[in-house]
Design an enzyme around this catalytic site. Structure first.
Site: not given
Ligand code: UFG
Length: 292
Positions: A9-10, A31, A35, A75, A99, A103, A127
């Site tokens: 554990d860091l 990593f 998140k 991110s 979160y 970052k 990412y």
């Molecule tokens: N979405 C849906 N239904 C779901 C889940 C997601 O419609 O059940 C939509 C979201 O509203 C969004 C898209 O799918 O429009 C992508 O959503 P994600 O949750 O997969 O990813 P995000 O872009 O919201 O989040 C990602 C990373 C986070 C980071 C964020 C901002 O998972 O860690 O990008 O860069 F913070």
């Protein structure tokens, strides 16, 4: 690299001391972070403790053992609600939730450390939306509880663990009304880390530099659903829902800097991402757990 059989554990400095006193490390790829955006809003201290304290401890032990090369998982969240797209690395940064703040702070901390101690070489990898799985179908994402992210959710609908996908937002000013993201295959993401590591060892004046890891292509939620249906041959029932608070309309990466300076470019498109995600899901419908 963390010894395969070891866990630690860091936040526990003794774990780090034990590890670094046993092995000489040339560099670290870090990593280990929490998140989930929603969880970070409900429990920010957990995020500050794990993401911030853990990383600060890691820098301390690295400095003590004179290991001063770091590849850090940042991110696209640090772009907040980007005013323009594609997102370019020198845009102004902004956190939208605890979160994201971890970052952003950790990027600032990295820049401060490198400025004060110029012998550090640090690459921050931003990412975009990692999806897919290892091509073997044996390694993939296995979120605990109801998935927050789109692809693991779609996957659980496809294998019958969840009844339907909630599509958050169908009135965005996009081609089909759903939000657009830059999805990147995890194998491409992994290659990006190798390229970053190579860069650290070959570039004396790298300082502390950020790179986007994305494809540069935007895909809407509904396009992702259609691509997954095609790859899996399964129907994904959807329910159109209101927008999820805090979601941006459209986010995708500028890939020029990573291409020019790291010599890295994503190879895979949405079709391969869905193919490999389905391969993992269909072989392991309950992830790493036995079927209940
Ligand atoms: N979405 C849906 N239904 C779901 C889940 C997601 O419609 O059940 C939509 C979201 O509203 C969004 C898209 O799918 O429009 C992508 O959503 P994600 O949750 O997969 O990813 P995000 O872009 O919201 O989040 C990602 C990373 C986070 C980071 C964020 C901002 O998972 O860690 O990008 O860069 F913070």
């Amino acid at each position: 690299m963390w010894c395969q059989s070891e866990t630690g554990d860091l936040r526990n400095k003794q774990d780090l001391e034990d590890l670094f006193s046993q092995t000489d490390f040339d560099a670290v790829i870090h990593f280990a972070g929490l998140k989930a955006v929603g969880e970070s809003v409900a429990n920010p201290r957990r995020y500050f403790d794990n993401n911030l304290i853990g990383t600060i401890n890691l820098y301390e032990i690295m400095a003590k053992y004179n290991c001063k090369k770091m590849v850090f998982s940042s991110s696209a969240t640090v772009y907040g609600q980007p005013e323009k797209i594609p997102c370019v690395e020198d845009f102004q940064l902004m956190a939208m939730n605890p979160y994201g703040r971890t970052k952003l702070f950790l990027e600032e901390i990295a820049r401060d450390i490198q400025k004060a101690e110029p012998e550090w070489r640090i690459i921050l990898l931003r990412y975009f939306n990692p999806v897919g799985a290892h091509e073997s179908g044996r390694i993939g994402e296995d979120p605990k509880g109801i998935p927050n992210n789109l692809m693991p959710y779609i996957q659980q609908v496809a294998v019958g663990r969840l009844p339907e996908l909630n599509v958050y937002g169908h009135d965005y000013p996009t081609r089909d009304g759903s939000a657009i993201r830059d999805y990147i295959h995890v194998m491409d993401l992994a290659d990006g880390h190798i390229a970053a590591l190579r860069k650290l060892f070959t570039t004396e004046d790298i300082g502390c530099t950020a790179y986007n890891l994305g494809t540069g292509c935007g895909t809407s939620v509904l396009e992702m659903v259609a691509a997954f249906e095609k790859a899996s041959g399964k129907k994904i029932p959807i329910k159109l829902c209101p927008r999820r608070p805090g979601d941006a309309t459209e986010v995708f990466a500028s890939t020029e800097k990573a291409e020019n300076e790291l010599g890295w470019k994503a190879k895979y498109g949405v079709e391969e991402m869905c193919r490999d995600q389905w391969n993992w899901a269909s072989n392991n419908p309950w992830g790493y757990q036995p079927e209940p």
